[in-house]
Write a protein that holds these residues in place. Sequence first.
Motif, PDB file in Angstrom:
ATOM      1  N   TYR A   1      41.897  49.101  25.871  1.00 44.31           N
ATOM      2  CA  TYR A   1      42.632  47.841  25.759  1.00 44.31           C
ATOM      3  C   TYR A   1      43.528  47.839  24.525  1.00 44.31           C
ATOM      4  O   TYR A   1      44.691  47.449  24.585  1.00 44.31           O
ATOM      5  CB  TYR A   1      41.653  46.668  25.717  1.00 44.31           C
ATOM      6  N   VAL A   2      42.970  48.286  23.395  1.00 43.48           N
ATOM      7  CA  VAL A   2      43.750  48.274  22.153  1.00 43.48           C
ATOM      8  C   VAL A   2      44.911  49.258  22.260  1.00 43.48           C
ATOM      9  O   VAL A   2      46.065  48.889  22.058  1.00 43.48           O
ATOM     10  CB  VAL A   2      42.858  48.599  20.932  1.00 43.48           C
TER      11      VAL A   2
ATOM     12  N   VAL B   1      53.788  48.613  23.735  1.00 43.15           N
ATOM     13  CA  VAL B   1      54.716  48.079  22.738  1.00 43.15           C
ATOM     14  C   VAL B   1      55.666  49.192  22.290  1.00 43.15           C
ATOM     15  O   VAL B   1      56.893  49.016  22.260  1.00 43.15           O
ATOM     16  CB  VAL B   1      53.953  47.503  21.523  1.00 43.15           C
TER      17      VAL B   1
ATOM     18  N   ILE C   1      44.120  43.841  18.865  1.00 46.69           N
ATOM     19  CA  ILE C   1      45.316  43.582  19.694  1.00 46.69           C
ATOM     20  C   ILE C   1      46.127  42.436  19.085  1.00 46.69           C
ATOM     21  O   ILE C   1      47.336  42.351  19.278  1.00 46.69           O
ATOM     22  CB  ILE C   1      44.884  43.252  21.146  1.00 46.69           C
TER      23      ILE C   1
ATOM     24  N   SER D   1      47.617  48.392  24.687  1.00 44.94           N
ATOM     25  CA  SER D   1      48.570  47.405  24.168  1.00 44.94           C
ATOM     26  C   SER D   1      49.614  48.077  23.291  1.00 44.94           C
ATOM     27  O   SER D   1      50.816  47.896  23.489  1.00 44.94           O
ATOM     28  CB  SER D   1      47.842  46.346  23.343  1.00 44.94           C
ATOM     29  N   TYR D   2      49.136  48.853  22.314  1.00 45.53           N
ATOM     30  CA  TYR D   2      50.060  49.442  21.341  1.00 45.53           C
ATOM     31  C   TYR D   2      50.976  50.469  21.994  1.00 45.53           C
ATOM     32  O   TYR D   2      52.152  50.580  21.623  1.00 45.53           O
ATOM     33  CB  TYR D   2      49.290  50.041  20.160  1.00 45.53           C
TER      34      TYR D   2
ATOM     35  N   VAL E   1      49.704  42.818  17.455  1.00 48.59           N
ATOM     36  CA  VAL E   1      50.951  42.838  18.229  1.00 48.59           C
ATOM     37  C   VAL E   1      51.079  41.624  19.147  1.00 48.59           C
ATOM     38  O   VAL E   1      52.182  41.164  19.407  1.00 48.59           O
ATOM     39  CB  VAL E   1      51.153  44.115  19.083  1.00 48.59           C
TER      40      VAL E   1
ATOM     41  N   PHE F   1      57.512  39.887  27.767  1.00 45.85           N
ATOM     42  CA  PHE F   1      56.727  40.817  28.589  1.00 45.85           C
ATOM     43  C   PHE F   1      55.555  41.373  27.781  1.00 45.85           C
ATOM     44  O   PHE F   1      54.422  41.425  28.269  1.00 45.85           O
ATOM     45  CB  PHE F   1      57.623  41.955  29.092  1.00 45.85           C
ATOM     46  N   LEU F   2      55.819  41.765  26.529  1.00 46.93           N
ATOM     47  CA  LEU F   2      54.752  42.342  25.696  1.00 46.93           C
ATOM     48  C   LEU F   2      53.660  41.322  25.402  1.00 46.93           C
ATOM     49  O   LEU F   2      52.482  41.674  25.339  1.00 46.93           O
ATOM     50  CB  LEU F   2      55.334  42.885  24.389  1.00 46.93           C
TER      51      LEU F   2
ATOM     52  N   LEU G   1      45.599  42.605  28.478  1.00 46.15           N
ATOM     53  CA  LEU G   1      44.675  43.636  27.996  1.00 46.15           C
ATOM     54  C   LEU G   1      43.647  43.072  27.021  1.00 46.15           C
ATOM     55  O   LEU G   1      42.623  43.680  26.751  1.00 46.15           O
ATOM     56  CB  LEU G   1      45.462  44.764  27.326  1.00 46.15           C
TER      57      LEU G   1
ATOM     58  N   TRP H   1      51.655  41.222  28.565  1.00 47.26           N
ATOM     59  CA  TRP H   1      50.934  42.496  28.765  1.00 47.26           C
ATOM     60  C   TRP H   1      49.752  42.630  27.799  1.00 47.26           C
ATOM     61  O   TRP H   1      48.614  42.897  28.206  1.00 47.26           O
ATOM     62  CB  TRP H   1      51.908  43.661  28.587  1.00 47.26           C
ATOM     63  N   THR H   2      50.016  42.446  26.504  1.00 43.72           N
ATOM     64  CA  THR H   2      48.934  42.588  25.530  1.00 43.72           C
ATOM     65  C   THR H   2      47.895  41.475  25.726  1.00 43.72           C
ATOM     66  O   THR H   2      46.713  41.681  25.491  1.00 43.72           O
ATOM     67  CB  THR H   2      49.462  42.544  24.084  1.00 43.72           C
TER      68      THR H   2
END
Lengths: 246, 62
Positions: free
Chosen positions: B18-19, B26, A59, B22-23, A62, A108-109, A116, A112-113
């Motif tokens: 989770y991975v 995005v 993760i 995320s992607y 990103v 936001f990303l 997660l 969010w990431t």
Amino acid sequence: MEQLRIRWFQWAAPQSFYPIAGRLWPLFAALAAVLALVGLYLGFFVAPTDFQQGEGYRIIFVHVPASWMSMIIYLAMAFWAFLGFTFNTRLSGMMTQALAPTGAMFTFLSLWTGALWGKPMWGTWWVWDARLTSELILFFLYMGYIALTSAIDDPRRADRAGGLLALVGAVNVPIIYFSVKWWNTLHQGASVSVTKGSSMAQTMLWAMLLMALAFWAYSIAMALYRVRGIILQRERHARWVQEVVA
Amino acid sequence: MMWVSWDAFWAMGGYGLYVWGSYAVVLVCIVVEIVLARAGQRASVQTARELWEQETAHDATP
């Protein structure tokens, strides 16, 4: 020197910047696509499994670039706002406005990431620690800027009010960046630091840096693309705009 | 190739949700932003064009 100064102001005229932005944005968009492809390839097919976090760490490719961009774009907005207040150029306010949605998206990303990533590694989506809270405040600052500028009809007044928010809110950016040092946070410290170098494996680092450059190029492309629409809208009564759209 | 199979790739050692969660977001955000920006640009061109047509129509009336 004097001539260069005059040139800069000429380029900063919306009329001359419109075609320049039109030629530049596709270049940055293409660059972003290439960098992202190489970065993702390195990140998913070359970078090794992390000995602590297994595959979950991927993760990072990103999360960290999005977080960097969320801060850099806000600083860029503050920079344009500062230019606007100092030189009173029309383009400054338009650039500030063109950057805001992309900045809000990356913020936001980042959140969010981060959620997660937090869930499997920390056992929680969210904690009210200094790093996460200050990043959330950054998101509200972006939203505040967008709401404020779209609520004021006169674009020059909207620029001034928004510019003030961009400048004052910029104080939050170093707070986000140094929060992991200043306070005892659940969030880990910087993965890459100017003074200490990197704490990551080489290929992981390269993948992350390429993704950061890709997001950077993407942000420039989006800002240039969006500023053209803003220029057309604000200068719609000008002769040159009518020649462009006719 | 460091992955044993495509299944292993999508599973991400148990972190798949989770991975890829995320992607995927995005990607969705980037697509939405591009679509919105294009719509905005088209709207700006459209308003400017309508204004221009109004003015030329106005000029043409004797």
